[in-house]
Scaffold this active site. Sequence first.
Site, PDB file in Angstrom:
ATOM      1  N   ASN A  79      41.714  33.416  39.836  1.00 37.32           N
ATOM      2  CA  ASN A  79      40.703  34.055  38.990  1.00 37.32           C
ATOM      3  C   ASN A  79      41.039  35.525  38.852  1.00 37.32           C
ATOM      4  O   ASN A  79      40.674  36.356  39.688  1.00 37.32           O
ATOM      5  CB  ASN A  79      39.311  33.881  39.598  1.00 37.32           C
ATOM      6  CG  ASN A  79      38.883  32.435  39.557  1.00 37.32           C
ATOM      7  OD1 ASN A  79      38.531  31.918  38.494  1.00 37.32           O
ATOM      8  ND2 ASN A  79      38.951  31.763  40.702  1.00 37.32           N
ATOM      9  N   GLU A  80      41.751  35.825  37.790  1.00 30.87           N
ATOM     10  CA  GLU A  80      42.229  37.180  37.548  1.00 30.87           C
ATOM     11  C   GLU A  80      41.081  38.062  37.053  1.00 30.87           C
ATOM     12  O   GLU A  80      40.007  37.562  36.706  1.00 30.87           O
ATOM     13  CB  GLU A  80      43.331  37.137  36.471  1.00 30.87           C
ATOM     14  CG  GLU A  80      44.560  36.334  36.878  1.00 30.87           C
ATOM     15  CD  GLU A  80      45.474  37.089  37.857  1.00 30.87           C
ATOM     16  OE1 GLU A  80      44.991  37.960  38.610  1.00 30.87           O
ATOM     17  OE2 GLU A  80      46.680  36.791  37.861  1.00 30.87           O
ATOM     18  N   PRO A  81      41.302  39.394  37.031  1.00 31.17           N
ATOM     19  CA  PRO A  81      40.286  40.293  36.478  1.00 31.17           C
ATOM     20  C   PRO A  81      39.744  39.761  35.138  1.00 31.17           C
ATOM     21  O   PRO A  81      40.513  39.221  34.339  1.00 31.17           O
ATOM     22  CB  PRO A  81      41.056  41.603  36.294  1.00 31.17           C
ATOM     23  CG  PRO A  81      42.069  41.562  37.407  1.00 31.17           C
ATOM     24  CD  PRO A  81      42.469  40.119  37.526  1.00 31.17           C
TER      25      PRO A  81
END
Length: 243
Positions: A144-146
């Site tokens: 879950n990236e930025p």
Amino acid sequence: MFKNASEASQVVATEIATLVRERASAGKPCVLGLATGSTPMGVYRELIRMHRDENLSLRNVVTFNLDEYFPMAPDAAQSYVRFMNENLFDHVDVLSENVHIPDGTIAEESVGKFCDDYESKIAAAGGIDLQLLGIGRTGHIGFNEPRSDADTVTRMVVLNSVTRNDAAENFDGLENVPHHAVTMGVQTILNAQRIRLMAYGEHKSAIVERTVCGDITESIPATFLQQHGDVRFLMDDAAASKL
Ligand code: GLP
């Protein structure tokens, strides 16, 4: 805070073993959310040792891994399926039908359905009892990236350039690192009863500081963990050095 990764790993592995045994004596399954990367390896080594030397059985354990690169063949060197087999599953008595890892081989048009089914299987198992986490330098948990919000569920994501650069060595060059991954969402992770995040090394100290002390923001998805009622951060001195 711990002197080193192996002390912290022992604490986490002992907590898992206690939970697994409690559930087994009540005739119940224990649902674990598992992570990959270098960080959780000590926990897996310790669980293997407990299985070998202390009669720990994982036959009542149901596992859901956080993520997998996409596309990814299960026997490829960088595959998380292979990682889990080599670092845990091949050495313990977990039943193969109880193991779940996002599939990096499915056709792109079927990924949405695969992800929905993954969520349904977690729910059908009664939810995750204990989720293990590492943390990426972007503040990602799972992949879950930025800009991954607190309501995200299992889905296909685009990998951030920092994350791809960090993986480049493993893939023998940036050009071989996949651009996508399938990951549990932030909400999937936050739904776990207990969350244990481990971080080791100086290179994690900046993101650990922002995760623990910073405002809750989707630009650092790990900050959403501050909203969870039973989360523990287990770090060595180096990772905790900016706190
Ligand atoms: C990858 C994984 C994450 C992991 C992160 C950190 O991006 N998808 O789940 O936390 O790497 O890896 P490491 O533990 O090797 O530092």
